[in-house]
Design an enzyme around this catalytic site. Sequence first.
Site, PDB file in Angstrom:
ATOM      1  N   PHE A 235       0.827  -1.218   0.000  1.00 17.41           N
ATOM      2  CA  PHE A 235       0.000   0.000   0.000  1.00 17.41           C
ATOM      3  C   PHE A 235       0.854   1.259   0.000  1.00 17.41           C
ATOM      4  CE2 PHE A 235      -2.380  -3.303   2.386  1.00 17.41           C
ATOM      5  CZ  PHE A 235      -3.252  -3.631   1.364  1.00 17.41           C
ATOM      6  N   ARG A 583      -9.223  -1.049 -20.301  1.00 23.34           N
ATOM      7  CA  ARG A 583      -9.457  -2.479 -20.446  1.00 23.34           C
ATOM      8  C   ARG A 583      -8.997  -3.194 -19.180  1.00 23.34           C
ATOM      9  NH1 ARG A 583      -6.208  -5.610 -24.921  1.00 23.34           N
ATOM     10  NH2 ARG A 583      -7.309  -7.601 -25.043  1.00 23.34           N
ATOM     11  N   THR A 589      -8.826 -10.752 -10.530  1.00 25.76           N
ATOM     12  CA  THR A 589      -7.910 -10.036  -9.642  1.00 25.76           C
ATOM     13  C   THR A 589      -8.259  -8.543  -9.597  1.00 25.76           C
ATOM     14  OG1 THR A 589      -6.330  -9.906 -11.462  1.00 25.76           O
ATOM     15  CG2 THR A 589      -6.001 -11.657  -9.860  1.00 25.76           C
ATOM     16  N   LYS A 656      -5.921   1.108 -17.718  1.00 19.09           N
ATOM     17  CA  LYS A 656      -5.537   2.138 -16.751  1.00 19.09           C
ATOM     18  C   LYS A 656      -5.292   1.433 -15.404  1.00 19.09           C
ATOM     19  CE  LYS A 656      -8.501   5.646 -18.952  1.00 19.09           C
ATOM     20  NZ  LYS A 656      -9.714   6.478 -18.776  1.00 19.09           N
ATOM     21  N   GLU A 660      -5.340   1.777  -6.976  1.00 21.79           N
ATOM     22  CA  GLU A 660      -5.595   2.828  -6.000  1.00 21.79           C
ATOM     23  C   GLU A 660      -6.969   3.477  -6.100  1.00 21.79           C
ATOM     24  OE1 GLU A 660      -1.498   4.889  -5.164  1.00 21.79           O
ATOM     25  OE2 GLU A 660      -1.401   3.930  -7.112  1.00 21.79           O
TER      26      GLU A 660
END
Lengths: 694, 330
Positions: A235, A583, A589, A656, A660
């Site tokens: 993170f 895409r 995931t 993209k 986050e």
Amino acid sequence: MTQDVGSGAVGSPVERLDGQAKVTGNAPYAFEQLTEGAVYLHPLRAPVARGRVTEMDTSAAEAVGGVRAILLAGQVEQLDTRDRELAVLQSREVAFRGQYVGAVLATTPENARHAASLVRVSCAASPPDVALEGDRADLYAPEVVNPRFGTDTEQGDTDSAFEEAAYFIDRTYRTPMEHNNPMEPHATVAHWDGGELSLYDSTQGAHSVRATLAPLFGLPTDRVRVQAPHVGGGFGSKGLPHANVVLAALAARSVPGTPVKFAVTRQQIFTVAGHRTPTIQRIRLGATRSGELTAITHDVVEHTSRIKEFAEQTAVPTRNMYRAANRRTTHRLAALDVPVPSWMRAPGECPGMFALESAVDEMARECGQDPVEFRIRNEPSEDPETGLPFSSHNLATCLRRGAEGFGWYDRNAPARSSPDAAGWIPGVGVAASTYPVFRSPGSRALVLAEGSGRYRVSIGAVDIGTGARTALTQIAADALGTEVSAIDLRIADTALPYANVAGGSSGTTCWGTAIHEAAGKLRAEHGSAPLPGASAEGETTSNPESGRFAMHAYGAQFAEVRVHADTGEVRVPRMLGVFAVGRVINPRTARSQFLGGMTMGLSMALHEEAVLDHELGHVVNQDLAEYHIATNADVGAIEITWLDEQDPHVNPMGSKGIGEIGIVGTAAAVANAVQHATGVRVRQLPITPDKLIS
Amino acid sequence: MIPFEYRRAEDTDSAVAAVEEAPRAVFLAGGTNLVDHLKLGITAPEELVDVTALPLDTIESTPDGGLRIGATVRNSDLAASPPVRERYRALSLALLSGASAQLRNRATTGGNLLQRTRCPYFQEVTTPCNKRSPGTGCSALHGHNKNHAVLGASDSCVATHPSDMAVAMAALDGTVHVRSSRDERTIPVTELHRLPGEQPHRDTVLERGELITAVDLPPLPEGTYTAYRKVRERASYAFALVSVAAVLRVANGVIDDVRLAFGGLAHKPWRAGTAEERLRGAIPEEATFREAAEAELSVARPLADNAFKIPLARNTLGAVLRDLTTEVLR
């Protein structure tokens, strides 16, 4: 842009390739490496927040069995750095409580810890200064904000626009100091052998650790090897090597030939592994009678440490989120006696969008408009800051689709529904999400034909639990026109080609582009059935389109809350996130990434707050019993969906970043829902019962 | 590591003797608190006398219709036991609201009563704390004290007792059985824990070597209802900001019996005697609940960060009594 050959691998919900190894305990993490003959490090930490170590008495510690070495600040080899976070043990000055002032190496972790507790550290201390206030006299403007954004921006005349505005709000929002707290605490195994340093590290960037450490120890980079086979989350806190990695390497040099293991404890994470700065954010908005924004200002105050500047880019998303002719953003810092702040999931966007999306909600109410429609009405047609067209911009579609899916238009009139029989008051809220498309040049990938249609793909990238190993395999398979099972992906080692850090939601872009380039070159030079041994290397360059387009991902988040009328407890039974992220490489995931992001956003909304003691200077709630993170029981139903967005400009995959954006906007959606339920606007996170009790 | 002896006691007499003989020996039960303290450096005993093998792990009905709970009964077993669920619901609810499933599987009745405060200054050995190191001062008094006491605290210590179970037992008029090598005695749960005063290092009235062997709960008359409500900052795995254990019996439209205890407000489970007095004989209605709660809380003294606990305690008490009344009248 080149096109994939396409085998259908990209876009398939491929199961995590390392999933089985992880859940069966067969995926070794950094600390599990090189156990044979290893010694264990326990650090000595400054017992004051400001001052100087005057004496360290090690006599009792030396008597503990199994102690191999004791390192003390001011008495170790010189490191070649001006980075005072990484200048570990170089001086006896103390810049924050808990700073490393020494280390004990012993043959067991228990003995190292016990001996460390026996070292008497004396200090000359002065009262620390850790309190961030918006009116401090020593606030200063940093030269840039993270990573390289301008500190302030100004367009038009905001003062006049506010005077002329039909609607005007002026609000201050606060977010607390927060800590990343990955599941796997930071850990390093350092080993010096014949003038070479090898590290197993829990890091987001093996190559970045090497690039940082090699000059520190006066070594050419090829004498340092860093491996990070499996990493249990970061993170951002493992994005840059922190003092713990340097301390492990420094200590290892005192016992050459012996691996030194250093597992940072959960408590130590609260001082040595970075954190998100607290923020004080003043937002002013002006709007016309019909609800069009005419002016936006966003002025941010945050802290940094005295020894190293980190300026979170909190107001940056406000520069291009909504249209308004007059706008201003500023960032000011106070350098305090606090640990060094750093990246934490969506630095900038995450705290900044809490404030902006709360303020937009307040303004929509002020204008008497639906918050969804108000946002759509104020969408920019091009980047308000640069005037560039967007490579793709589908926020409105996210908002509309989310509103329909969530049942937004069926909600009650704003504020003060009556409680149900058990005392709970319902409410709903919405907020927008955004995250820029970052792409750094320099990542390289090597594709080698192994024969029989198999390929070895090598890149020194790290999978920190995101699923990168799987996604990159899919990208390679598609680019080579083959199946996932035909790809042997090698990652997580500086012996492999250079790869950027897993950060800025740019891993897939940076690494996938390099793989794509290498695969394309191999096929161009050797055809679709290359002979064994044929290879090609690809490199990610700067995006040639970046000067022509503004590139961002968007999303819309909806939250349903229940607030208890008597106790002020907040529950969030339901959330929905709709994202436009180009895409999606792997829906399985990707869903986990969004789910994790929104969960962390929920945790930020309701729970997370590190509290600094103003006299002692430490984080008081420095463990997971006191620093609250959402538990399973706090997380209700979270639905994730995304648009089928085509963006040919971002990278060859058309993707993209997704790591986050999920955390961006969640806290505002929850705060807006709490306002809808109770009429109380909480402008200071987290939204705990004390802020709602009356 | 810091070396220590470990001994598994086979019977109560030898357990008690072992701790009495060795000045730095302590009892070890579930270890959910003590083991943390060993790691954090809060305590460094020379000997651990493990009492979990003692024959104190049963839950039995007493001749008067009450319940005897052995000291080593695990929290999860106690919460799930049919007599507790049927007759002392508040206790079951309190247990299930505490810690996590894993911790409840380890933690024992006696150990739960004797767990120490989670004041973060107490737990951080580099900070002053009168409870951990008498005479060093109280860091929480002017530090971060959002989770600290508003009732019965002193300038020496503003810590709270963390137990949920003990709060329910205080409202249920539990009695603690204690053994030493010299004698056996009983102590009401409400008198087991101390207020900090000038000696915050003493959590309870127990003397060195005394071992809790059981807790007795008296029978509840027909028509008595009990509840436990815990308010915390997340839905599970957090200590109480405020909790309320309540026992209520209504007869002929008036409150015939009421027993109330607060958790999260004081150095001990806080039996709300003043509120009980106001409520006994009164008609059960919202305004009365509020007035009783306010009377109880009129002696509360908030610190810088925890004034919210006073209205929160008032509201929670009111909500619990309102819900119980609804149940009684149904």
